[in-house]
Design a protein around this motif. Structure first.
Motif, PDB file in Angstrom:
ATOM      1  N   PRO A 107       0.826  -1.216   0.000  1.00  0.00           N
ATOM      2  CA  PRO A 107       0.000   0.000   0.000  1.00  0.00           C
ATOM      3  C   PRO A 107       0.859   1.264   0.000  1.00  0.00           C
ATOM      4  CG  PRO A 107      -0.668  -1.498   1.766  1.00  0.00           C
ATOM      5  CD  PRO A 107       0.611  -2.028   1.197  1.00  0.00           C
ATOM      6  N   VAL A 108       0.366   2.276  -0.683  1.00  0.00           N
ATOM      7  CA  VAL A 108       1.020   3.583  -0.719  1.00  0.00           C
ATOM      8  C   VAL A 108       0.222   4.526   0.166  1.00  0.00           C
ATOM      9  CG1 VAL A 108       1.624   5.539  -2.208  1.00  0.00           C
ATOM     10  CG2 VAL A 108       1.905   3.197  -3.048  1.00  0.00           C
ATOM     11  N   HIS A 109       0.927   5.367   0.928  1.00  0.00           N
ATOM     12  CA  HIS A 109       0.290   6.366   1.788  1.00  0.00           C
ATOM     13  C   HIS A 109       0.544   7.755   1.214  1.00  0.00           C
ATOM     14  CE1 HIS A 109       0.961   3.473   5.446  1.00  0.00           C
ATOM     15  NE2 HIS A 109       0.196   2.952   4.523  1.00  0.00           N
ATOM     16  N   PRO A 110      -0.314   8.715   1.522  1.00  0.00           N
ATOM     17  CA  PRO A 110      -0.053  10.081   1.086  1.00  0.00           C
ATOM     18  C   PRO A 110       1.307  10.555   1.604  1.00  0.00           C
ATOM     19  CG  PRO A 110      -2.268   9.896   1.941  1.00  0.00           C
ATOM     20  CD  PRO A 110      -1.578   8.608   2.262  1.00  0.00           C
ATOM     21  N   GLY A 111       2.048  11.245   0.751  1.00  0.00           N
ATOM     22  CA  GLY A 111       3.354  11.753   1.130  1.00  0.00           C
ATOM     23  C   GLY A 111       4.501  10.771   0.943  1.00  0.00           C
ATOM     24  N   ASP A 112       4.211   9.519   0.599  1.00  0.00           N
ATOM     25  CA  ASP A 112       5.267   8.534   0.394  1.00  0.00           C
ATOM     26  C   ASP A 112       6.162   8.928  -0.773  1.00  0.00           C
ATOM     27  OD1 ASP A 112       4.401   6.923   2.448  1.00  0.00           O
ATOM     28  OD2 ASP A 112       3.680   5.294   1.171  1.00  0.00           O
ATOM     29  N   VAL A 113       7.423   8.500  -0.696  1.00  0.00           N
ATOM     30  CA  VAL A 113       8.360   8.661  -1.796  1.00  0.00           C
ATOM     31  C   VAL A 113       8.773   7.245  -2.220  1.00  0.00           C
ATOM     32  CG1 VAL A 113      10.582   9.569  -2.544  1.00  0.00           C
ATOM     33  CG2 VAL A 113       9.182  10.866  -0.898  1.00  0.00           C
ATOM     34  N   ILE A 114       8.381   6.874  -3.429  1.00  0.00           N
ATOM     35  CA  ILE A 114       8.641   5.531  -3.963  1.00  0.00           C
ATOM     36  C   ILE A 114       9.813   5.624  -4.928  1.00  0.00           C
ATOM     37  CG2 ILE A 114       7.676   3.594  -5.256  1.00  0.00           C
ATOM     38  CD1 ILE A 114       4.865   4.881  -4.587  1.00  0.00           C
ATOM     39  N   THR A 115      10.784   4.722  -4.772  1.00  0.00           N
ATOM     40  CA  THR A 115      11.914   4.674  -5.698  1.00  0.00           C
ATOM     41  C   THR A 115      12.010   3.276  -6.281  1.00  0.00           C
ATOM     42  OG1 THR A 115      13.103   6.337  -4.397  1.00  0.00           O
ATOM     43  CG2 THR A 115      14.391   5.053  -5.986  1.00  0.00           C
ATOM     44  N   VAL A 116      11.968   3.182  -7.610  1.00  0.00           N
ATOM     45  CA  VAL A 116      12.178   1.922  -8.314  1.00  0.00           C
ATOM     46  C   VAL A 116      13.656   1.900  -8.707  1.00  0.00           C
ATOM     47  CG1 VAL A 116      11.569   0.520 -10.310  1.00  0.00           C
ATOM     48  CG2 VAL A 116       9.803   1.892  -9.166  1.00  0.00           C
ATOM     49  N   GLU A 117      14.375   0.958  -8.125  1.00  0.00           N
ATOM     50  CA  GLU A 117      15.826   0.894  -8.334  1.00  0.00           C
ATOM     51  C   GLU A 117      16.173   0.418  -9.748  1.00  0.00           C
ATOM     52  OE1 GLU A 117      17.933   1.984  -6.099  1.00  0.00           O
ATOM     53  OE2 GLU A 117      16.542   2.195  -4.414  1.00  0.00           O
ATOM     54  N   GLU A 118      17.423   0.670 -10.132  1.00  0.00           N
ATOM     55  CA  GLU A 118      17.927   0.286 -11.457  1.00  0.00           C
ATOM     56  C   GLU A 118      18.571  -1.086 -11.387  1.00  0.00           C
ATOM     57  OE1 GLU A 118      21.288   1.938 -14.564  1.00  0.00           O
ATOM     58  OE2 GLU A 118      20.318   3.328 -13.214  1.00  0.00           O
ATOM     59  N   SER A 119      18.345  -1.890 -12.421  1.00  0.00           N
ATOM     60  CA  SER A 119      18.970  -3.201 -12.528  1.00  0.00           C
ATOM     61  C   SER A 119      20.358  -3.018 -13.112  1.00  0.00           C
ATOM     62  CB  SER A 119      18.128  -4.097 -13.452  1.00  0.00           C
ATOM     63  OG  SER A 119      18.765  -5.322 -13.641  1.00  0.00           O
ATOM     64  N   PHE A 120      21.313  -3.819 -12.642  1.00  0.00           N
ATOM     65  CA  PHE A 120      22.695  -3.670 -13.107  1.00  0.00           C
ATOM     66  C   PHE A 120      23.129  -4.757 -14.072  1.00  0.00           C
ATOM     67  CE2 PHE A 120      22.692  -1.260  -9.112  1.00  0.00           C
ATOM     68  CZ  PHE A 120      23.125  -0.038  -9.614  1.00  0.00           C
TER      69      PHE A 120
END
Length: 152
Positions: free
Chosen positions: A138-151
């Motif tokens: 679940p995502v909450h208001p104000g959350d900062v989501i980061t999808v990382e990079e594959s190496f």
């Protein structure tokens, strides 16, 4: 949202039964305050809408009204942020029931170099500021989501 805690940039509506002059819409300031008739600047950051109802009821009771009936509702939640390996990183309006998967879809989907590693920084949970997530988190208001990079 049950138990939702208000924060800066939330838009709320405060209404008092049979008192249209005491009914307002207000966006919380960066300090988490709103200006309310008769009570002035009130600090409501971190409070639930129910707690704000009681705070305003107590402030109006006696000096202004005998038995005020106050209702507080959230009209617009603060935005969440998504970045990293998504096609359109940025700030998006929060919607109840939002998951990381839906947030990624709203951001145009995963980028070409996206990995399965997703991290959420939660502003409303100082005990666990960083959370490993998946598409069902679940995502909450104000959350900062980061999808990382594959190496690879």
């Amino acid at each position: 949202m049950s138990g939702y805690r208000l924060g800066p940039d939330d838009l709320i509506k405060i209404s008092v039964l049979n008192e249209p002059n005491l009914s307002i819409e207000a966006r919380l300031s960066d300090a988490g305050t709103v200006s309310y008739p008769f009570l002035g600047e009130i600090h409501i950051k971190g409070k639930t809408p129910g707690e704000v109802e009681r705070l305003i009821t107590d402030g109006l009771r006696g000096a202004y009204l005998v038995d005020p009936k106050v209702n507080v509702s959230v009209l617009e939640y603060r935005k969440y942020y998504i970045g990293g390996q998504v096609k359109h990183p940025g700030a998006y309006p929060y919607q109840p029931g939002l998951t990381v998967g839906k947030a990624v879809a709203l951001a145009g989907g995963f980028g070409e170099l996206a990995s399965r590693d997703i991290v959420i920084l939660r502003e409303d949970d100082p005990a666990q500021p960083q959370l490993e997530a998946d598409v069902m988190t679940p995502v909450h208001p104000g959350d900062v989501i980061t999808v990382e990079e594959s190496f690879f």
